[in-house]
Design a protein around this motif. Sequence first.
Motif, PDB file in Angstrom:
ATOM      1  N   LYS A  84      15.342   8.719  10.751  1.00  0.00           N
ATOM      2  CA  LYS A  84      14.786   9.845  11.521  1.00  0.00           C
ATOM      3  C   LYS A  84      15.866  10.614  12.266  1.00  0.00           C
ATOM      4  N   ALA A  95       1.549  13.983  -0.766  1.00  0.00           N
ATOM      5  CA  ALA A  95       2.114  14.967   0.159  1.00  0.00           C
ATOM      6  C   ALA A  95       3.561  15.281  -0.177  1.00  0.00           C
ATOM      7  N   LYS A 105      13.161   3.259   8.492  1.00  0.00           N
ATOM      8  CA  LYS A 105      12.491   4.531   8.792  1.00  0.00           C
ATOM      9  C   LYS A 105      12.977   5.090  10.117  1.00  0.00           C
ATOM     10  N   SER A 126      -4.683  17.784  10.089  1.00  0.00           N
ATOM     11  CA  SER A 126      -3.353  17.998  10.644  1.00  0.00           C
ATOM     12  C   SER A 126      -3.292  19.193  11.591  1.00  0.00           C
ATOM     13  N   ALA A 145       2.000   8.745   0.028  1.00  0.00           N
ATOM     14  CA  ALA A 145       2.543   9.914   0.721  1.00  0.00           C
ATOM     15  C   ALA A 145       3.488  10.661  -0.213  1.00  0.00           C
ATOM     16  N   TYR A 146       4.231   9.916  -1.019  1.00  0.00           N
ATOM     17  CA  TYR A 146       5.160  10.520  -1.982  1.00  0.00           C
ATOM     18  C   TYR A 146       4.383  11.287  -3.048  1.00  0.00           C
ATOM     19  N   ARG A 154       6.023  13.625   0.413  1.00  0.00           N
ATOM     20  CA  ARG A 154       6.893  13.290   1.551  1.00  0.00           C
ATOM     21  C   ARG A 154       7.959  12.319   1.070  1.00  0.00           C
ATOM     22  N   ARG A 155       9.204  12.704   1.176  1.00  0.00           N
ATOM     23  CA  ARG A 155      10.293  11.857   0.698  1.00  0.00           C
ATOM     24  C   ARG A 155      10.909  11.088   1.865  1.00  0.00           C
ATOM     25  N   GLU A 156      11.267   9.851   1.586  1.00  0.00           N
ATOM     26  CA  GLU A 156      12.029   9.075   2.564  1.00  0.00           C
ATOM     27  C   GLU A 156      13.439   8.900   2.018  1.00  0.00           C
ATOM     28  N   VAL A 201      -2.897   8.451   4.888  1.00  0.00           N
ATOM     29  CA  VAL A 201      -2.198   9.644   4.411  1.00  0.00           C
ATOM     30  C   VAL A 201      -3.126  10.860   4.447  1.00  0.00           C
TER      31      VAL A 201
END
Length: 340
Positions: free
Chosen positions: A340, A157, A336, A213, A153-154, A159-161, A206
């Motif tokens: 959020k 996409a 996680k 989407s 995902a990083y 997408r950062r956590e 992913v």
Amino acid sequence: MGQEAHHHHHALPTSTADASAASPSPAAAASARLFTAGLVAAWYASNIGVLLLNKYLLSVYGFRYPVFLTACHMSACALLSALAHAAGAGASSSSASAAPARRRSRGQLARVAVLGAVFCASVVAGNVSLRYLPVSFNQAVGATTPFFTAVIAYAVAARREACATYAALLPVVAGVVIATGGEPSFHLFGFITCVGATAGRALKTVLQGILLSSEEEKMNSMDLLRYMAPVAVIVLVPATLIMEREAFGVVATLAREDPNFIWILLCNSSLAYFVNLTNFLVTKHTSPLTLQVLGNAKGAVAVVVSILIFRNPVTVVGMLGYGITVAGVVLYGEAKKRSK
């Protein structure tokens, strides 16, 4: 007269509304709980059943054709989802509900085909790994899926956590490294295919989030399976012919020698569909967190059952590593939720 009839007509809906507004009866709540428990039991049984049957066929029974086996699974998935869809469409054959469902753009089908290919490759890799690795180790590696999902995902996409979330992934990987060191039946090729299968599963998750989407393209996983399974069959049949040409002959021979063999194969293939079905239903009827917990527990149950059945040697270090990985996955889920 008319007045009275009208009044009577009016009284009914309000009374039923009052009844339904009240909390569900204890019986209904209990039956809902029972339903969920039954679902989870079916999910566990089909999942672990497929895993153990695959292992049995590929290792113990000596049917060493993972690509052919996956082709059987996908054929069963394609057939059974087509049947289920036909049954569902027959049940709700009002044209209104059937009309929008048919609209699938060419672009969407291409995207689903890509997903199908990834899905297919990961299932094949997983089955190949089962040929060389014990189920317990296969499950330990499989437990690292969240790590791969986060990494992919990083990368894909962006997408950062939060940092804390990524820190929780360290024990996930460390646990598998420890388990690898402690695995008596370690096999490098099996390990590589198992990691590949896990990464493939994560990639599919992913990609599914990205490719499907937009609102009108959202498909539930059973619809997706209905489109992916035929793609997988189209990929796998030529693959079997190229890589495992002798499989067909062996199946014919085995079927003659052992009439049970075809039944095992059929049973195994139908179970593969039920894994997807129960997975979908459990996801639908429980919260994501419950799903995470149940998924981890499922891995543990599979490990215990497989060790009891196949008696593969296990070490304290190997089990410790697996424990650390599962603990990491739990931590990651918590992190996680917090971020959020």
